[in-house]
Motif scaffolding. Sequence first.
Motif, PDB file in Angstrom:
ATOM      1  N   LYS A 147       0.860  -1.191   0.000  1.00 53.50           N
ATOM      2  CA  LYS A 147       0.000   0.000   0.000  1.00 53.50           C
ATOM      3  C   LYS A 147       0.896   1.241   0.000  1.00 53.50           C
ATOM      4  CE  LYS A 147      -4.037  -2.313   1.973  1.00 53.50           C
ATOM      5  NZ  LYS A 147      -3.521  -3.701   2.040  1.00 53.50           N
ATOM      6  N   LEU A 148       0.963   1.973   1.103  1.00 58.37           N
ATOM      7  CA  LEU A 148       1.773   3.188   1.106  1.00 58.37           C
ATOM      8  C   LEU A 148       3.263   2.894   0.998  1.00 58.37           C
ATOM      9  CD1 LEU A 148      -0.062   5.467   3.709  1.00 58.37           C
ATOM     10  CD2 LEU A 148      -0.077   5.609   1.218  1.00 58.37           C
ATOM     11  N   LEU A 149       3.694   1.708   1.405  1.00 61.65           N
ATOM     12  CA  LEU A 149       5.100   1.356   1.219  1.00 61.65           C
ATOM     13  C   LEU A 149       5.431   1.250  -0.263  1.00 61.65           C
ATOM     14  CD1 LEU A 149       7.789   0.673   2.521  1.00 61.65           C
ATOM     15  CD2 LEU A 149       7.050  -1.719   2.659  1.00 61.65           C
ATOM     16  N   GLY A 150       4.433   0.834  -1.062  1.00 64.61           N
ATOM     17  CA  GLY A 150       4.616   0.798  -2.505  1.00 64.61           C
ATOM     18  C   GLY A 150       5.361  -0.406  -3.031  1.00 64.61           C
ATOM     19  N   GLY A 151       5.445  -1.467  -2.244  1.00 67.49           N
ATOM     20  CA  GLY A 151       6.182  -2.652  -2.664  1.00 67.49           C
ATOM     21  C   GLY A 151       5.278  -3.766  -3.149  1.00 67.49           C
ATOM     22  N   PRO A 152       5.774  -5.001  -3.135  1.00 69.32           N
ATOM     23  CA  PRO A 152       4.977  -6.147  -3.580  1.00 69.32           C
ATOM     24  C   PRO A 152       3.937  -6.513  -2.524  1.00 69.32           C
ATOM     25  CG  PRO A 152       7.034  -6.912  -2.650  1.00 69.32           C
ATOM     26  CD  PRO A 152       7.118  -5.412  -2.665  1.00 69.32           C
ATOM     27  N   GLN A 153       2.933  -7.286  -2.916  1.00 68.11           N
ATOM     28  CA  GLN A 153       1.971  -7.757  -1.923  1.00 68.11           C
ATOM     29  C   GLN A 153       2.686  -8.671  -0.943  1.00 68.11           C
ATOM     30  OE1 GLN A 153      -2.184  -8.973  -2.711  1.00 68.11           O
ATOM     31  NE2 GLN A 153      -1.579 -10.967  -1.929  1.00 68.11           N
ATOM     32  N   CYS A 154       2.654  -8.268   0.316  1.00 67.57           N
ATOM     33  CA  CYS A 154       3.237  -9.076   1.383  1.00 67.57           C
ATOM     34  C   CYS A 154       2.761  -8.510   2.706  1.00 67.57           C
ATOM     35  CB  CYS A 154       4.772  -9.086   1.320  1.00 67.57           C
ATOM     36  SG  CYS A 154       5.543  -7.467   1.515  1.00 67.57           S
ATOM     37  N   GLY A 155       3.021  -9.256   3.773  1.00 69.34           N
ATOM     38  CA  GLY A 155       2.677  -8.803   5.104  1.00 69.34           C
ATOM     39  C   GLY A 155       3.933  -8.670   5.936  1.00 69.34           C
ATOM     40  N   LEU A 156       4.037  -7.593   6.706  1.00 69.70           N
ATOM     41  CA  LEU A 156       5.218  -7.326   7.511  1.00 69.70           C
ATOM     42  C   LEU A 156       4.890  -7.492   8.987  1.00 69.70           C
ATOM     43  CD1 LEU A 156       6.354  -4.023   5.749  1.00 69.70           C
ATOM     44  CD2 LEU A 156       6.970  -6.373   5.140  1.00 69.70           C
ATOM     45  N   LEU A 157       5.776  -8.142   9.719  1.00 67.58           N
ATOM     46  CA  LEU A 157       5.689  -8.245  11.175  1.00 67.58           C
ATOM     47  C   LEU A 157       6.989  -7.695  11.742  1.00 67.58           C
ATOM     48  CD1 LEU A 157       4.437 -11.585  10.364  1.00 67.58           C
ATOM     49  CD2 LEU A 157       3.282 -10.644  12.353  1.00 67.58           C
ATOM     50  N   LEU A 158       6.890  -6.628  12.506  1.00 69.33           N
ATOM     51  CA  LEU A 158       8.072  -5.969  13.055  1.00 69.33           C
ATOM     52  C   LEU A 158       7.896  -5.797  14.554  1.00 69.33           C
ATOM     53  CD1 LEU A 158       6.824  -4.056  10.464  1.00 69.33           C
ATOM     54  CD2 LEU A 158       9.230  -3.461  10.394  1.00 69.33           C
ATOM     55  N   GLY A 159       8.961  -6.034  15.329  1.00 63.62           N
ATOM     56  CA  GLY A 159       8.815  -5.822  16.758  1.00 63.62           C
ATOM     57  C   GLY A 159       9.864  -6.512  17.598  1.00 63.62           C
ATOM     58  N   ARG A 160       9.464  -6.886  18.811  1.00 65.54           N
ATOM     59  CA  ARG A 160      10.372  -7.515  19.747  1.00 65.54           C
ATOM     60  C   ARG A 160      10.973  -8.784  19.156  1.00 65.54           C
ATOM     61  NH1 ARG A 160       6.800  -8.139  24.917  1.00 65.54           N
ATOM     62  NH2 ARG A 160       7.667 -10.239  24.699  1.00 65.54           N
ATOM     63  N   ALA A 161      12.270  -8.944  19.336  1.00 69.52           N
ATOM     64  CA  ALA A 161      12.962 -10.074  18.728  1.00 69.52           C
ATOM     65  C   ALA A 161      12.388 -11.412  19.186  1.00 69.52           C
ATOM     66  CB  ALA A 161      14.459 -10.004  19.052  1.00 69.52           C
ATOM     67  N   ASP A 162      12.041 -11.525  20.478  1.00 65.41           N
ATOM     68  CA  ASP A 162      11.538 -12.807  20.971  1.00 65.41           C
ATOM     69  C   ASP A 162      10.181 -13.146  20.362  1.00 65.41           C
ATOM     70  OD1 ASP A 162      10.473 -10.622  22.444  1.00 65.41           O
ATOM     71  OD2 ASP A 162       9.827 -11.973  24.032  1.00 65.41           O
ATOM     72  N   LEU A 163       9.322 -12.130  20.205  1.00 64.66           N
ATOM     73  CA  LEU A 163       8.009 -12.386  19.613  1.00 64.66           C
ATOM     74  C   LEU A 163       8.138 -12.749  18.135  1.00 64.66           C
ATOM     75  CD1 LEU A 163       5.651  -9.651  21.133  1.00 64.66           C
ATOM     76  CD2 LEU A 163       5.907 -12.047  21.787  1.00 64.66           C
ATOM     77  N   VAL A 164       8.972 -12.007  17.416  1.00 71.44           N
ATOM     78  CA  VAL A 164       9.151 -12.293  15.991  1.00 71.44           C
ATOM     79  C   VAL A 164       9.726 -13.694  15.802  1.00 71.44           C
ATOM     80  CG1 VAL A 164      10.387 -11.622  13.890  1.00 71.44           C
ATOM     81  CG2 VAL A 164       9.374  -9.869  15.367  1.00 71.44           C
ATOM     82  N   ARG A 165      10.646 -14.104  16.680  1.00 63.35           N
ATOM     83  CA  ARG A 165      11.201 -15.462  16.618  1.00 63.35           C
ATOM     84  C   ARG A 165      10.110 -16.502  16.822  1.00 63.35           C
ATOM     85  NH1 ARG A 165      15.739 -13.786  19.100  1.00 63.35           N
ATOM     86  NH2 ARG A 165      14.802 -14.151  21.138  1.00 63.35           N
ATOM     87  N   THR A 166       9.237 -16.250  17.793  1.00 59.52           N
ATOM     88  CA  THR A 166       8.113 -17.169  18.062  1.00 59.52           C
ATOM     89  C   THR A 166       7.222 -17.310  16.832  1.00 59.52           C
ATOM     90  OG1 THR A 166       8.095 -16.662  20.424  1.00 59.52           O
ATOM     91  CG2 THR A 166       6.061 -17.528  19.489  1.00 59.52           C
ATOM     92  N   LEU A 167       6.927 -16.189  16.185  1.00 62.26           N
ATOM     93  CA  LEU A 167       6.073 -16.227  14.995  1.00 62.26           C
ATOM     94  C   LEU A 167       6.767 -16.950  13.842  1.00 62.26           C
ATOM     95  CD1 LEU A 167       4.731 -12.539  14.995  1.00 62.26           C
ATOM     96  CD2 LEU A 167       3.677 -14.551  15.993  1.00 62.26           C
ATOM     97  N   ALA A 168       8.037 -16.661  13.646  1.00 62.92           N
ATOM     98  CA  ALA A 168       8.765 -17.249  12.521  1.00 62.92           C
ATOM     99  C   ALA A 168       8.921 -18.761  12.656  1.00 62.92           C
ATOM    100  CB  ALA A 168      10.137 -16.591  12.393  1.00 62.92           C
ATOM    101  N   ARG A 169       8.945 -19.279  13.901  1.00 66.19           N
ATOM    102  CA  ARG A 169       9.099 -20.708  14.128  1.00 66.19           C
ATOM    103  C   ARG A 169       7.769 -21.434  14.267  1.00 66.19           C
ATOM    104  NH1 ARG A 169      12.758 -22.197  11.711  1.00 66.19           N
ATOM    105  NH2 ARG A 169      12.494 -24.219  12.746  1.00 66.19           N
ATOM    106  N   HIS A 170       6.659 -20.700  14.219  1.00 66.58           N
ATOM    107  CA  HIS A 170       5.352 -21.349  14.322  1.00 66.58           C
ATOM    108  C   HIS A 170       5.085 -22.159  13.050  1.00 66.58           C
ATOM    109  CE1 HIS A 170       0.986 -21.833  14.627  1.00 66.58           C
ATOM    110  NE2 HIS A 170       1.144 -21.621  15.926  1.00 66.58           N
ATOM    111  N   PRO A 171       4.447 -23.339  13.151  1.00 64.18           N
ATOM    112  CA  PRO A 171       4.181 -24.153  11.954  1.00 64.18           C
ATOM    113  C   PRO A 171       3.413 -23.406  10.857  1.00 64.18           C
ATOM    114  CG  PRO A 171       3.764 -25.432  13.935  1.00 64.18           C
ATOM    115  CD  PRO A 171       4.039 -24.040  14.392  1.00 64.18           C
ATOM    116  N   LEU A 172       2.521 -22.490  11.247  1.00 61.77           N
ATOM    117  CA  LEU A 172       1.739 -21.757  10.247  1.00 61.77           C
ATOM    118  C   LEU A 172       2.624 -20.840   9.399  1.00 61.77           C
ATOM    119  CD1 LEU A 172      -1.108 -21.160   9.140  1.00 61.77           C
ATOM    120  CD2 LEU A 172      -1.327 -19.387  10.900  1.00 61.77           C
ATOM    121  N   ALA A 173       3.768 -20.435   9.928  1.00 63.29           N
ATOM    122  CA  ALA A 173       4.633 -19.503   9.208  1.00 63.29           C
ATOM    123  C   ALA A 173       5.067 -20.071   7.854  1.00 63.29           C
ATOM    124  CB  ALA A 173       5.856 -19.153  10.054  1.00 63.29           C
ATOM    125  N   ARG A 174       5.257 -21.383   7.790  1.00 63.95           N
ATOM    126  CA  ARG A 174       5.685 -21.972   6.513  1.00 63.95           C
ATOM    127  C   ARG A 174       4.586 -21.872   5.461  1.00 63.95           C
ATOM    128  NH1 ARG A 174       9.700 -24.803   4.358  1.00 63.95           N
ATOM    129  NH2 ARG A 174       9.250 -26.256   2.668  1.00 63.95           N
TER     130      ARG A 174
END
Length: 304
Positions: A147-174
């Motif tokens: 949208k305003l970023l103007g890039g490709p269709q994607c979703g961004l998750l930004l924040g605390r390193a421990d939370l982002v690690r938890t999300l990235a290792r969740h089975p749904l992430a794949r």
Amino acid sequence: AAGGVHVVNNGAAALVLAATALAAGREIVISRGEMVEIGDGFRLPDLLVSTGARLREVGTTNRTTAADYAAAIGPETGFILKVHPSNFRITGFTRGAEVGELAGLAVPIVVDIGSGLLAPHPDLPEEPDAATALRAGAALVTASGDKLLGGPQCGLLLGRADLVRTLARHPLARALRVDKLTLAALEATLTGPPTPTATALTTDPARLRDRADRLAAALGADGIDARAVAGAATVGGGGAPGVTLPSAALSLPEPYAVALRTGRVPVVGRLEAGRCLLDLRAVPPEDDELLAGAVRAARPAAER
């Protein structure tokens, strides 16, 4: 400002991953005024409930305070969710709790800014951005990259390193991961020259008027009723609802609207006061001759 970043295939997926990993079987505290529909009939409450989370609604449609959130927090709370209504505005007797007011509460604050603005933009002072939300105390920010970023269709998750690690290792992430082309396009968006979206947002209105004058003069010399007019461009695209930017347009007789849309080089304008307006904020300067050619080619059909 972000301790970690993860990329998924769209903005809705970013929110689904956060809800699944952090609140499945638990509660998400959310304001009634932020239970939005995000487009094409998809409603955010339905999206969140599909993850197995329960919604704990607080406040009212037009007013929600920090005290409302605090009173709803309990052992079952997964996180507080703040959602930016990126495609509509509620005005009048309104009140919303800011991220900074909630940051001291004993649960993570997840902020869905929607539009993907990474830092404050001088022309969009009321549009939330990721850097400001993180500095104010958000544990996690979700956003769209297209949208305003103007890039490709994607979703961004930004924040605390421990939370982002938890999300990235969740089975749904794949299941929600992006491919190499999307990552390459996102990298180019962030490190390359300004995107068309960024350029359109920052174009000088005086330059737009000069271009409109030149196009109107050139087409007028061919006997076409073309005029340069001032206008207001809508940001749109799932960001900055209600915000307009001063612009300039090429004004043509109304029949040109259909003739241009159905031409060999399709051009989509808008109808206003019986005229077809082609707003030049949405047209790169290098395409002015292409636009003039499309108008000339549409003339026989428009004047039939």
